[in-house]
Design a protein around this motif. Structure first.
Motif, short mmCIF file in Angstrom:
data_model
loop_
_atom_site.label_atom_id
_atom_site.label_comp_id
_atom_site.label_asym_id
_atom_site.label_seq_id
_atom_site.Cartn_x
_atom_site.Cartn_y
_atom_site.Cartn_z
N PRO A 74 -99.13 2.04 27.61
CA PRO A 74 -99.82 1.48 26.23
C PRO A 74 -99.23 2.13 25.30
CG PRO A 74 -101.48 1.48 27.79
CD PRO A 74 -100.36 2.24 28.70
N ASN A 75 -98.81 3.67 25.55
CA ASN A 75 -98.46 4.57 24.33
C ASN A 75 -96.80 4.50 24.33
OD1 ASN A 75 -101.04 5.45 23.79
ND2 ASN A 75 -101.18 6.91 25.38
N ASP A 76 -96.25 4.15 25.35
CA ASP A 76 -94.76 4.08 25.53
C ASP A 76 -94.60 2.90 26.36
OD1 ASP A 76 -92.02 4.12 25.46
OD2 ASP A 76 -91.83 6.13 26.50
N PRO A 77 -94.24 1.60 25.86
CA PRO A 77 -94.28 0.19 26.56
C PRO A 77 -93.01 0.24 27.56
CG PRO A 77 -95.20 -0.19 24.45
CD PRO A 77 -94.63 1.44 24.40
N THR A 78 -91.83 1.19 27.22
CA THR A 78 -90.90 1.08 27.90
C THR A 78 -90.93 1.80 29.15
OG1 THR A 78 -89.90 3.20 26.83
CG2 THR A 78 -89.61 1.28 25.64
N ARG A 79 -91.96 2.53 29.35
CA ARG A 79 -92.13 3.25 30.63
C ARG A 79 -93.24 2.97 31.52
NH1 ARG A 79 -88.35 7.52 30.27
NH2 ARG A 79 -89.08 8.38 32.45
N PRO A 80 -93.11 2.92 32.85
CA PRO A 80 -94.36 2.79 33.76
C PRO A 80 -95.61 3.79 33.67
CG PRO A 80 -92.67 3.50 34.97
CD PRO A 80 -92.02 3.77 33.58
N GLN A 81 -96.84 3.32 33.91
CA GLN A 81 -98.09 4.03 33.94
C GLN A 81 -98.49 3.64 35.38
OE1 GLN A 81 -101.63 3.40 31.69
NE2 GLN A 81 -100.98 5.72 30.81
N LEU A 82 -99.12 4.76 35.92
CA LEU A 82 -99.62 4.29 37.38
C LEU A 82 -101.35 4.35 36.99
CD1 LEU A 82 -98.92 6.04 40.68
CD2 LEU A 82 -101.28 6.18 40.08
N VAL A 83 -101.96 3.31 37.52
CA VAL A 83 -103.31 3.14 37.34
C VAL A 83 -103.93 3.14 38.59
CG1 VAL A 83 -105.15 1.66 36.47
CG2 VAL A 83 -102.96 1.63 35.41
N LEU A 84 -105.00 4.02 38.90
CA LEU A 84 -105.57 4.61 40.37
C LEU A 84 -107.10 3.66 40.15
CD1 LEU A 84 -105.29 5.84 42.82
CD2 LEU A 84 -106.57 7.88 41.79
N LEU A 85 -107.08 2.95 41.33
CA LEU A 85 -108.34 2.15 41.30
C LEU A 85 -109.32 2.76 42.54
CD1 LEU A 85 -107.09 -1.53 41.18
CD2 LEU A 85 -107.67 0.08 39.13
N ASP A 86 -110.59 1.99 42.74
CA ASP A 86 -111.37 2.47 43.75
C ASP A 86 -111.63 3.75 43.93
OD1 ASP A 86 -112.86 2.02 46.10
OD2 ASP A 86 -111.40 1.08 47.36
#
Length: 630
Positions: free
Chosen positions: A397-409
């Motif tokens: 969200p802060n740099d839409p050109t790069r991926p971000q990893l979201v950790l669940l569970d």
């Protein structure tokens, strides 16, 4: 009401029916006293009827009030009895040729039991899968098919949970949410997830969609029964069936499985992880932990921020997200995982960005390995279920050109104390620098024999540790001779050798840190994630870097000790250069072969193959491909 009173009342109310039923089971004979007598067949029929009615009543009560726990445990006891008797009578030297068939029968029985019972049995099976390399190959293969998915429970049961927890339904005029989708978007062994929308509050400018995790009503009723059965099964496997040291993990595993039922604890785990991530500059922008809404969270319901993105298990989707569809270097084959769902990823409203995200799969895997390395070596706070279904990749969200990893569970975490974390970090550094003294000292303290073997299992990489008085060439010749002799043995003799060597490996299970069970599982799953994308990063180097780095940041070091640690760290980094050379040699080879349309082994593939050879040579274990991937 007694059985006799019931029958008397039934006879008075329905005399014709009772008369017909009675005549069909009796006959009248004339005796000296003129009385009617029931034949043996009639008595047996009546008694059988009583038994069937009694069993039906017990089963009905068990189903209604106990979630079929008694029936599930009866199934477990029967299966274990069959396995034990099968091994007792058929695991003999005289029946050597039939031993592979014996292992196959046992594997099928275990798999059918776990899938039929479901619930906590799947969680237990996944915990066992972490050590499945020590079990016969057919059992390894079956554990690899124990997926954490299950049919969703009907909405009526979801409603029941909400009424019990909140006193009102999930939606409607008096509901908790403005919108609640009755069909679950995902369903696992102990819970299922529904998508919902929060009611707008004053000042809200955007809709707030959430993921609502709901515990299945039967799970809590079944848990203690299931864990009791697990305890008995492990005892039987150790003492009657396999004669392998497996019972020592029961208390530790059971305790952590119980914690997964407390969603308030899971919410606290998520907040703790969020704090750790925010404190680490290398991860704070690249990793996101979904926000938990405490006002809509109870022990059996957890409400968290809904995240749109691509699950790591959707490999094609990840490659599309980062523009790697035409990448020459790809995985040789899908990597099996004992916890990755076989189904397609759940439907999502995610819209792919117009341009591919920068960094590719290399950036994603680098972030993942660093995240879980930081957990082990810096935070002492380890997520124990990092399978690809629990990781989402989205534009940052802060740099839409790069991926971000979201950790669940965040239901299953292991906390490791400062002493263990320091020993674990020093052990990893010692493993990578082939420091035999450090490894031997630590493994001896932990009750583990065969330091070379432990080093290889920990790194998932064949290791020969060095010491001054060691003649490696002589040891290699000895090992080669032992392997030749082993391969010439019968199946029965090989099993005896394997058990003997395994007991030499696990010399004192009372002293062994139980945290290792989950730490090694975490590392194997992370390895599998990297391997599934063609091994784009040098996982061992990254992990080793975090281990060595944590030693330089210890708060209890004096100034001279800190200087020595930094000097040692510089020397360690120079040693890592050789590992990097091996990694890039393999990557270049992959790229060159891909030019000619061929897919060859990645760095992790080669390590996996070598490790299977080590396990075969050192412990006599015929390990299935991919078992070291979690």
């Amino acid at each position: 009401m007694s059985t006799r009173s019931f029958l008397t009342g039934f006879t008075r109310r329905y005399p014709k029916i009772a008369s017909r039923g009675y005549k069909s089971a009796t006959r009248t004979t004339s005796g000296t006293n003129g009385k009617s007598h029931t034949t043996p067949l009639g008595r047996y029929a009546r008694r059988t009827g009583y038994v069937l009615v009694g069993l039906g009543t017990v089963c009905g009560i068990d189903y209604q009030f106990n979630a079929s726990a008694i029936i599930r445990n009866a199934r477990t006891m029967w299966t274990c009895a069959m396995i034990t008797l099968d091994y007792k009578f058929n695991f003999t030297e005289a029946k050597n040729d039939k031993i592979p068939e014996l292992h196959e029968r046992v594997a099928n029985r275990i798999y059918n039991l776990f899938t039929a019972n479901g619930g906590a049995y799947i969680k237990v099976g996944q915990a066992l899968a972490a050590n499945s390399a020590f079990l016969p190959k057919p059992v390894q293969e079956k554990f690899g098919k124990l997926f954490d998915d299950a049919p969703q429970v009907p909405y009526s049961e979801v409603l029941e949970v909400f009424q019990a927890e909140f006193g009102r339904p999930p939606d409607g005029p008096n509901g908790i949410f403005e919108v609640f989708e009755k069909k679950a978007v995902a369903s696992a062994s102990i819970a299922q997830v529904h998508k919902a929308k929060l009611k707008p509050e004053e000042g809200d400018t955007e809709e707030k969609w959430v993921a609502v995790k709901i515990q299945k009503p039967a799970v809590a009723k079944q848990m203690e029964w299931d864990l009791g059965a697990y305890r008995l099964v492990m005892w039987m496997f150790e003492n009657w069936a396999f004669d392998l040291p497996v019972y020592f993990v029961v208390d530790f595993v059971s305790d952590h499985i119980r914690r997964e039922l407390d969603f308030v604890l899971e919410a606290e785990n998520a907040r703790q992880t969020e704090k750790f991530v925010a404190s680490e500059p290398r991860l704070s922008e690249n990793v996101h932990i979904p926000k938990v809404y405490d006002q809509f969270t109870t022990k059996r319901v957890l409400t968290a921020e809904w995240i749109d993105g691509v699950r790591l298990s959707d490999r094609a989707g990840i490659r599309r997200l980062v523009g790697a569809e035409k990448d020459l270097i790809v995985a040789k084959a899908p990597v099996p995982s004992s916890v990755d769902s076989p189904d397609d990823p759940p439907p999502t409203s995610f819209a792919y960005p117009a341009k591919p995200l920068k960094g590719g799969v290399h950036f994603i895997m680098q972030t993942m390995v660093e995240l879980f390395s930081a957990q082990m070596f810096s935070w002492g706070w380890v997520h124990c279920d990092p399978h690809p279904g629990n990781v989402i990749i989205r534009p940052n969200p802060n740099d839409p050109t790069r991926p971000q990893l979201v950790l669940l569970d965040h239901g299953l975490y292991v906390r490791v104390n400062e002493e263990f974390r320091r020993e674990w970090s020093a052990l990893w550094k010692g493993l990578l620098t082939a420091d035999y003294a450090t490894v031997e000292r630590t493994t001896k303290k932990w009750g583990v024999g065969l330091p070379d073997m432990f080093a290889s299992v920990t790194l998932a990489k064949p290791i020969k540790l060095s010491r001054k008085d060691r003649d490696l060439s002589a040891e290699q010749q000895k090992l080669k001779k032992e392997l030749t002799e082993y391969l010439s043995m019968s199946q029965y003799e090989q099993s005896l050798v394997m058990k003997k060597k395994l007991k030499a490996f696990l010399t004192d299970t009372d002293r062994m840190p139980k945290e290792l069970i989950f730490l090694l599982r975490n590392m194997r799953i992370v390895q599998g994630n990297n391997q599934s994308f063609g091994s784009p990063v040098n996982r061992i180097k990254i992990t080793g870097y975090w281990a060595a780095r944590s030693l330089t940041r210890r708060s209890d070091l004096t100034f001279p000790e800190r200087i020595r640690e930094y000097a040692s760290h510089v020397a360690f980094l120079s040693v890592m250069m050789s590992l990097d050379i091996a990694f890039w040699t393999t990557r270049i080879k992959q790229w060159l072969w891909a030019k000619f349309g061929r897919i060859t082994d990645s760095f992790e593939d080669e390590l996996d193959k070598a490790m299977r050879g080590v396990m075969k040579g050192n412990l006599g274990m015929d390990v299935d491909s991919g078992v070291f991937n979690g």
